[in-house]
Design a protein around this motif. Structure first.
Motif, PDB file in Angstrom:
ATOM      1  N   ASP A  98       2.989  -5.184  -0.539  1.00  0.00           N
ATOM      2  CA  ASP A  98       3.228  -3.966  -1.318  1.00  0.00           C
ATOM      3  C   ASP A  98       1.981  -3.094  -1.368  1.00  0.00           C
ATOM      4  N   GLY A  99       1.607  -2.599  -0.232  1.00  0.00           N
ATOM      5  CA  GLY A  99       0.420  -1.770  -0.109  1.00  0.00           C
ATOM      6  C   GLY A  99      -0.209  -2.056   1.239  1.00  0.00           C
ATOM      7  N   TYR A 100      -1.221  -1.302   1.576  1.00  0.00           N
ATOM      8  CA  TYR A 100      -1.883  -1.533   2.846  1.00  0.00           C
ATOM      9  C   TYR A 100      -2.536  -2.915   2.859  1.00  0.00           C
ATOM     10  N   THR A 101      -2.446  -3.575   3.998  1.00  0.00           N
ATOM     11  CA  THR A 101      -3.058  -4.884   4.142  1.00  0.00           C
ATOM     12  C   THR A 101      -4.572  -4.764   3.998  1.00  0.00           C
ATOM     13  N   THR A 102      -5.166  -5.689   3.277  1.00  0.00           N
ATOM     14  CA  THR A 102      -6.612  -5.688   3.068  1.00  0.00           C
ATOM     15  C   THR A 102      -7.224  -6.914   3.729  1.00  0.00           C
ATOM     16  N   PRO A 103      -8.555  -6.967   3.825  1.00  0.00           N
ATOM     17  CA  PRO A 103      -9.203  -8.146   4.388  1.00  0.00           C
ATOM     18  C   PRO A 103      -8.940  -9.435   3.626  1.00  0.00           C
ATOM     19  N   ALA A 104      -8.375  -9.352   2.410  1.00  0.00           N
ATOM     20  CA  ALA A 104      -8.037 -10.566   1.667  1.00  0.00           C
ATOM     21  C   ALA A 104      -6.936 -11.354   2.357  1.00  0.00           C
ATOM     22  N   ILE A 105      -6.191 -10.685   3.217  1.00  0.00           N
ATOM     23  CA  ILE A 105      -5.115 -11.339   3.972  1.00  0.00           C
ATOM     24  C   ILE A 105      -5.630 -11.665   5.360  1.00  0.00           C
ATOM     25  N   LYS A 106      -5.759 -12.946   5.641  1.00  0.00           N
ATOM     26  CA  LYS A 106      -6.184 -13.375   6.968  1.00  0.00           C
ATOM     27  C   LYS A 106      -4.945 -13.528   7.848  1.00  0.00           C
ATOM     28  N   ALA A 107      -4.757 -12.549   8.715  1.00  0.00           N
ATOM     29  CA  ALA A 107      -3.630 -12.549   9.647  1.00  0.00           C
ATOM     30  C   ALA A 107      -4.115 -11.942  10.947  1.00  0.00           C
ATOM     31  N   LEU A 108      -3.663 -12.479  12.050  1.00  0.00           N
ATOM     32  CA  LEU A 108      -4.164 -12.067  13.355  1.00  0.00           C
ATOM     33  C   LEU A 108      -4.023 -10.564  13.562  1.00  0.00           C
ATOM     34  N   THR A 109      -5.151  -9.883  13.633  1.00  0.00           N
ATOM     35  CA  THR A 109      -5.276  -8.440  13.879  1.00  0.00           C
ATOM     36  C   THR A 109      -4.241  -7.597  13.144  1.00  0.00           C
ATOM     37  N   ALA A 110      -3.980  -7.962  11.882  1.00  0.00           N
ATOM     38  CA  ALA A 110      -3.143  -7.096  11.045  1.00  0.00           C
ATOM     39  C   ALA A 110      -3.879  -5.772  10.850  1.00  0.00           C
ATOM     40  N   ASN A 111      -3.131  -4.705  10.633  1.00  0.00           N
ATOM     41  CA  ASN A 111      -3.801  -3.415  10.422  1.00  0.00           C
ATOM     42  C   ASN A 111      -3.624  -2.947   8.982  1.00  0.00           C
ATOM     43  N   ASP A 112      -4.413  -1.961   8.617  1.00  0.00           N
ATOM     44  CA  ASP A 112      -4.412  -1.478   7.237  1.00  0.00           C
ATOM     45  C   ASP A 112      -3.846  -0.070   7.121  1.00  0.00           C
ATOM     46  N   THR A 113      -2.896   0.261   8.008  1.00  0.00           N
ATOM     47  CA  THR A 113      -2.342   1.612   7.992  1.00  0.00           C
ATOM     48  C   THR A 113      -0.814   1.633   7.887  1.00  0.00           C
ATOM     49  N   THR A 114      -0.179   0.481   7.928  1.00  0.00           N
ATOM     50  CA  THR A 114       1.272   0.430   7.757  1.00  0.00           C
ATOM     51  C   THR A 114       1.617  -0.644   6.736  1.00  0.00           C
ATOM     52  N   ILE A 115       2.852  -0.604   6.233  1.00  0.00           N
ATOM     53  CA  ILE A 115       3.322  -1.579   5.256  1.00  0.00           C
ATOM     54  C   ILE A 115       4.201  -2.593   5.985  1.00  0.00           C
ATOM     55  N   TYR A 116       3.952  -3.876   5.739  1.00  0.00           N
ATOM     56  CA  TYR A 116       4.625  -4.954   6.462  1.00  0.00           C
ATOM     57  C   TYR A 116       5.654  -5.670   5.599  1.00  0.00           C
ATOM     58  N   GLU A 189      13.660 -21.487  15.261  1.00  0.00           N
ATOM     59  CA  GLU A 189      12.940 -20.669  14.297  1.00  0.00           C
ATOM     60  C   GLU A 189      12.637 -19.312  14.925  1.00  0.00           C
ATOM     61  N   ALA A 190      12.669 -18.295  14.104  1.00  0.00           N
ATOM     62  CA  ALA A 190      12.385 -16.939  14.580  1.00  0.00           C
ATOM     63  C   ALA A 190      11.809 -16.139  13.420  1.00  0.00           C
ATOM     64  N   MET A 191      11.191 -15.018  13.750  1.00  0.00           N
ATOM     65  CA  MET A 191      10.596 -14.173  12.716  1.00  0.00           C
ATOM     66  C   MET A 191      10.910 -12.710  12.969  1.00  0.00           C
ATOM     67  N   PHE A 192      11.276 -12.032  11.902  1.00  0.00           N
ATOM     68  CA  PHE A 192      11.435 -10.582  11.929  1.00  0.00           C
ATOM     69  C   PHE A 192      10.239  -9.977  11.214  1.00  0.00           C
ATOM     70  N   VAL A 193       9.456  -9.201  11.924  1.00  0.00           N
ATOM     71  CA  VAL A 193       8.379  -8.462  11.285  1.00  0.00           C
ATOM     72  C   VAL A 193       8.803  -7.004  11.242  1.00  0.00           C
ATOM     73  N   GLY A 194       8.927  -6.485  10.047  1.00  0.00           N
ATOM     74  CA  GLY A 194       9.355  -5.103   9.858  1.00  0.00           C
ATOM     75  C   GLY A 194       8.218  -4.261   9.325  1.00  0.00           C
ATOM     76  N   ARG A 195       8.248  -2.997   9.665  1.00  0.00           N
ATOM     77  CA  ARG A 195       7.226  -2.057   9.205  1.00  0.00           C
ATOM     78  C   ARG A 195       7.907  -0.806   8.672  1.00  0.00           C
ATOM     79  N   ALA A 196       7.206  -0.135   7.793  1.00  0.00           N
ATOM     80  CA  ALA A 196       7.682   1.158   7.294  1.00  0.00           C
ATOM     81  C   ALA A 196       6.494   2.104   7.250  1.00  0.00           C
ATOM     82  N   PHE A 197       6.650   3.271   7.843  1.00  0.00           N
ATOM     83  CA  PHE A 197       5.562   4.249   7.816  1.00  0.00           C
ATOM     84  C   PHE A 197       5.415   4.825   6.413  1.00  0.00           C
ATOM     85  N   VAL A 198       4.182   5.080   6.048  1.00  0.00           N
ATOM     86  CA  VAL A 198       3.886   5.699   4.756  1.00  0.00           C
ATOM     87  C   VAL A 198       3.876   7.219   4.939  1.00  0.00           C
ATOM     88  N   LYS A 199       4.673   7.913   4.149  1.00  0.00           N
ATOM     89  CA  LYS A 199       4.747   9.371   4.234  1.00  0.00           C
ATOM     90  C   LYS A 199       4.147   9.976   2.964  1.00  0.00           C
TER      91      LYS A 199
END
Length: 489
Positions: A98-116, A189-199
């Motif tokens: 619920d917000g941009y990803t921060t360095p507190a979240i250790k995830a492989l090359t996650a970015n801080d510009t989209t919501i996951y 097993e499978a994973m859906f990773v969804g993103r939503a652009f911030v407007k």
């Protein structure tokens, strides 16, 4: 004349045979100096001690290579477990950052510009599962080897309008009701990773869009249960696969749930002497445990080398610089005459999930990624030194662009007291007169307090990703190029 020729030939053969026997005698009861040390021979056979040494070498070499082979599936399992352990996100739940990803979240090359958002499903347990994705969500459903099952959004069959995706397990022969978009997974097993652009800076609205995802087994479609939405709430998470013996426990557990594919049968054979066998509990003896522990250490740096210093012909993105394509593999991980082992490791060691939209050259849509781990001089980027990246004006990105700094070991956003690991065109940037932008990296802030700066950590290497969202024609024809990261004078 003919008889004389035969006699000479026989004499020559006897001489050759004698020399061969002399060579054999030298090794029948002697030693061989090899890469794995001295091998003792007794009448041409390795001694009992050497047999043990050879089997240890065989098993170590196999384990190191299996570590590399298993990189994508262990990364997925580590992420799934972290979601459950750190955030309480279980199968069929929707986990929303619920917000941009921060360095507190250790995830492989996650970015801080989209919501996951992330959804994990277990088709082996539940059978076919419905993922009802609303309008405004884009992403991909990957199997656990990180191959795209189906894209969601503008590049998917829903065309960006949302829809009910029916994810079915391997070998499924049941009927598919009308109104569903069927997608067949090759893994349970499978994973859906969804993103939503911030407007307009509205991260809350983007999070609410992702919270509209619904997940339930097809068997409950008549009366679907309410989907559990779990919000991260700023809590930390560590989803990085272990670099130690524990790596093998994750691998043993996940392989036991998945079908054995034809391409992987030899790798499963290599695992048998190491104590990992489908249908059996993983209980390695002391010898196996030591070999696996040692192999995890070497396997990690092998995978790191394949990823950070790739020798692939298609790795270089801007020839003459140290920028490389993040994705060097085909989404299905198959080439004409082989399965893409090195290409797969190149990507999945440092990133997670693959989508067609990440590699398709679609002008004005999708996204493109490049990475750099070395400066202009060819030296690894050092967190104790200062650098600058000059970003020329008119970056060819219809939506926005971003550069993010990642740690050498975690491959996650660098953690400093600033809690800031990236710069993007969404920020209030200090620009040059010509519209270009200089981005500074280093342990100390620049003299100008308004300078664009990402802090790095002394004693730790780092690498950067540059992302283009909605890349335009100038990106693809390379009339606009990105220069190297340069050390400060």
């Amino acid at each position: 004349m003919r008889i004389r020729t035969i006699i000479l030939t026989n004499v020559s053969l006897l001489a050759i045979a004698g020399a061969a026997l002399a060579d054999d005698a030298a090794v029948l009861n002697g030693t061989m100096q090899t890469r794995i040390g001295t091998i003792e021979l007794q009448n041409g056979y390795p001694s009992n001690d050497s047999v043990k040494k050879l089997y240890d070498a065989i098993d170590f070499q196999r384990a190191a290579q299996v570590y590399v082979w298993a990189t994508p599936i262990v990364a997925m399992e580590a992420l799934r477990r972290a979601n459950k352990r750190d955030w309480g996100v279980d199968f069929n739940d929707v986990g929303v950052v619920d917000g941009y990803t921060t360095p507190a979240i250790k995830a492989l090359t996650a970015n801080d510009t989209t919501i996951y958002a992330a959804v994990f499903v277990d088709l082996g347990r539940d059978g076919p599962v419905v993922i009802d994705s609303p309008t405004g969500v884009y992403g991909v459903i990957d199997d656990f080897w990180q191959r795209p099952v189906v894209e969601v959004g503008p590049f998917g069959p829903d065309k960006g309008k949302g829809g009910k995706f029916l994810l079915v397990p391997p070998g499924y022969t049941g009927t598919v009701p009308a109104g569903y978009l069927q997608a067949v997974s090759k893994t349970n097993e499978a994973m859906f990773v969804g993103r939503a652009f911030v407007k307009n800076g509205d991260t809350k609205a983007a999070g609410e869009t992702l919270a509209g995802i619904k997940v339930y087994p097809l068997s409950q479609a008549g009366n679907p249960p309410k989907t559990r939405i779990v919000v991260s709430g700023g809590r930390p998470m560590d989803s990085i696969a272990p670099r130690s013996f524990e790596y093998w426990q994750l691998l043993a557990d996940v392989l036991d749930k998945e079908p054995v594919e034809e391409r992987d049968r030899f790798f499963h054979a290599m695992l048998l002497p190491l104590g990992i066998e489908k249908g059996k509990s993983f209980q390695p003896d002391a010898r196996q445990r030591q070999i696996l522990t040692d192999a995890a250490q070497v396997g990690f740096v092998m995978a790191q080398t394949l990823s950070m210093a790739p020798r692939l012909a298609n790795a270089s993105s801007y020839p003459g610089t140290h920028w490389e394509w993040v994705l060097t593999l085909n989404p299905d991980q198959e080439a004409k005459d082989y399965s893409q082992l090195d290409e797969r490791t190149d990507y999945t060691f440092e990133a997670i999930t693959v989508a067609e939209g990440m590699v398709k050259p679609i002008v004005g849509a999708g996204s493109q990624y490049m990475s750099a781990a070395k400066d202009k001089t060819g030296q690894w980027l050092d967190g104790g030194k200062s650098y600058v990246l000059h970003v020329p004006a008119k970056v060819p990105a219809k939506e926005f662009w971003a550069v993010t700094v990642y740690d050498v070991l975690t491959r996650s956003m660098v953690q400093t007291d600033t809690m800031k690991a990236g710069i993007s065109s969404k920020d209030k940037l200090q620009a040059n007169a010509d519209g270009s932008v200089d981005i500074n990296f280093g342990p100390q802030s620049p003299a100008d307090p308004k300078a664009n700066w990402v802090k790095t950590l002394p004693g730790r290497g780092w690498f950067a990703y540059f992302r283009w969202y909605g890349p335009t024609e100038a990106f693809f024809d390379k009339s606009w190029t990105l220069p190297d990261i340069e050390p400060h004078a």
